[in-house]
Motif scaffolding. Structure first.
Motif: not given
Length: 265
Positions: A67-80
Motif C-alpha cells: 500500500v505504501l509503495a504504491r501510494k508514495y513510491g519511495f525506495p525499498i532497501y532489502a537484501t537479495p
C-alpha cells in the motif's frame, strides 16, 4: 537525529529514524493507515520518507509495504534474499520493480545524511538483517528477531545513543502456554526470538553512560507483557553486575498499539 517506534510487537513493527533533512522507516508491518497516522503525529507524511529498510519478509514486518509503495513510491532497501521473498508473495499486491534497491550485510550505504549499516541476524527468514544508523556522530540501532547474539552482534551495538532491542517472550510463559511444541521450539531456538532474560544479558554488553534511549520491542502478545519484560531486563542488569543502576537508565517498552515517545539526540 531522532527515533521512535510507530508500532513494535509480534503483530506488527514499524520504526522511524530521521535527521532534520532525511527520514526513513525500518519495516512496515502494520497497515498503511497506521503508518501514516504515526508519521502525522511526528509532523511528517509518507511524502517525507526517503526510503524504507526491510529487516526480513515476515508479515509482521511488511504487511503495509504494498500500500505504501504504491501510494508514495519511495525506495525499498532489502537484501537479495529478502527482496526475492517479498516479490514471491501474492498478498502485497503489485510493487514496481524499480523501487527495490539491493543491499548487503556489512556493506554501508547512504540515504541523504544517514549512513546505514546493515548487519546479519540469526532468524528463520531468507536473508535477514538488523540496522545501525549514524548521522553527525550520533548512532541508533534497531535489533529485533534475533534467535541468538554473538560478539559480532555486540560489536554492531556499541557506542549507541538509542537502541530498540527485542525482548520477545518470557521463557516460562512460553513453556506453559498454548502454543504447539514445534512453535515453542522455533521461538526459543537459535533462529527464533530473544527472551526477556537474553535481552537483558545483551543489554549488559552494550550499555554505556551516554545512552539517551533504550526501547524494548517486538514483545509477544501471547507470551509476554510490558511490565514483565521491563522488570526482567532490569533484574538481568542487576544480576549482571552492570555499573549502571537500572532505575536510572532511559529504559521503556515500545507498544504494539501506540507510538512511543520520540528520543532526539
Amino acid at each position: 537525529m531522532r527515533m521512535c517506534s510507530i508500532a513494535s510487537g509480534s503483530s506488527g513493527n514499524c520504526i522511524y529514524i530521521g535527521s532534520e533533512q532525511h527520514h526513513i522507516l525500518i519495516d512496515a508491518g502494520i497497515s498503511g493507515k497506521r503508518v501514516e497516522a504515526g508519521l502525522n503525529s511526528l509532523e511528517l507524511s509518507g511524502q517525507d520518507i526517503d526510503g524504507i529498510l526491510l529487516t526480513h519478509e515476515h508479515s509482521d514486518h511488511i504487511k503495509g509495504l504494498g500500500v505504501l509503495a504504491r501510494k508514495y513510491g519511495f525506495p525499498i532497501y532489502a537484501t537479495p534474499g529478502t527482496t526475492a521473498a517479498v516479490k514471491a508473495m501474492t498478498n502485497l499486491g503489485k510493487i514496481e520493480e524499480g523501487l527495490f534497491h539491493e543491499i548487503h550485510a556489512d556493506e554501508n550505504f547512504q540515504i541523504g545524511d544517514l549512513e546505514i549499516a546493515p548487519f546479519t541476524i540469526s532468524h528463520d527468514a531468507a536473508e535477514p538483517v538488523a540496522y545501525r544508523v549514524e548521522c553527525g556522530g550520533k548512532k541508533m540501532a534497531v535489533a529485533t528477531d534475533l534467535g541468538v547474539y554473538t560478539d559480532y552482534t555486540i560489536d554492531h551495538l556499541q557506542d549507541l545513543d538509542v537502541l530498540l532491542l527485542e525482548a520477545n517472550h518470557d521463557i516460562h510463559m512460553l513453556e506453559v502456554g498454548a502454543y504447539p511444541y514445534y512453535l515453542k521450539q522455533r521461538i526459543s531456538g537459535d533462529r527464533g526470538h530473544l527472551s526477556n532474560e537474553t535481552a537483558g544479558k545483551l543489554l549488559c554488553q552494550v550499555l554505556h553512560e551516554n545512552m539517551k534511549g533504550i526501547f524494548l520491542g517486538h514483545l509477544s502478545k501471547e507470551n509476554n507483557y510490558a511490565e514483565l519484560a521491563y522488570e526482567t531486563v532490569k533484574l538481568e542488569l542487576l544480576l549482571g553486575e552492570s555499573p549502571y543502576r537500572a532505575e536510572e537508565l532511559p529504559l521503556s517498552v515500545a507498544s504494539r498499539e501506540e507510538r512511543s515517545a520520540c528520543v532526539a539526540v
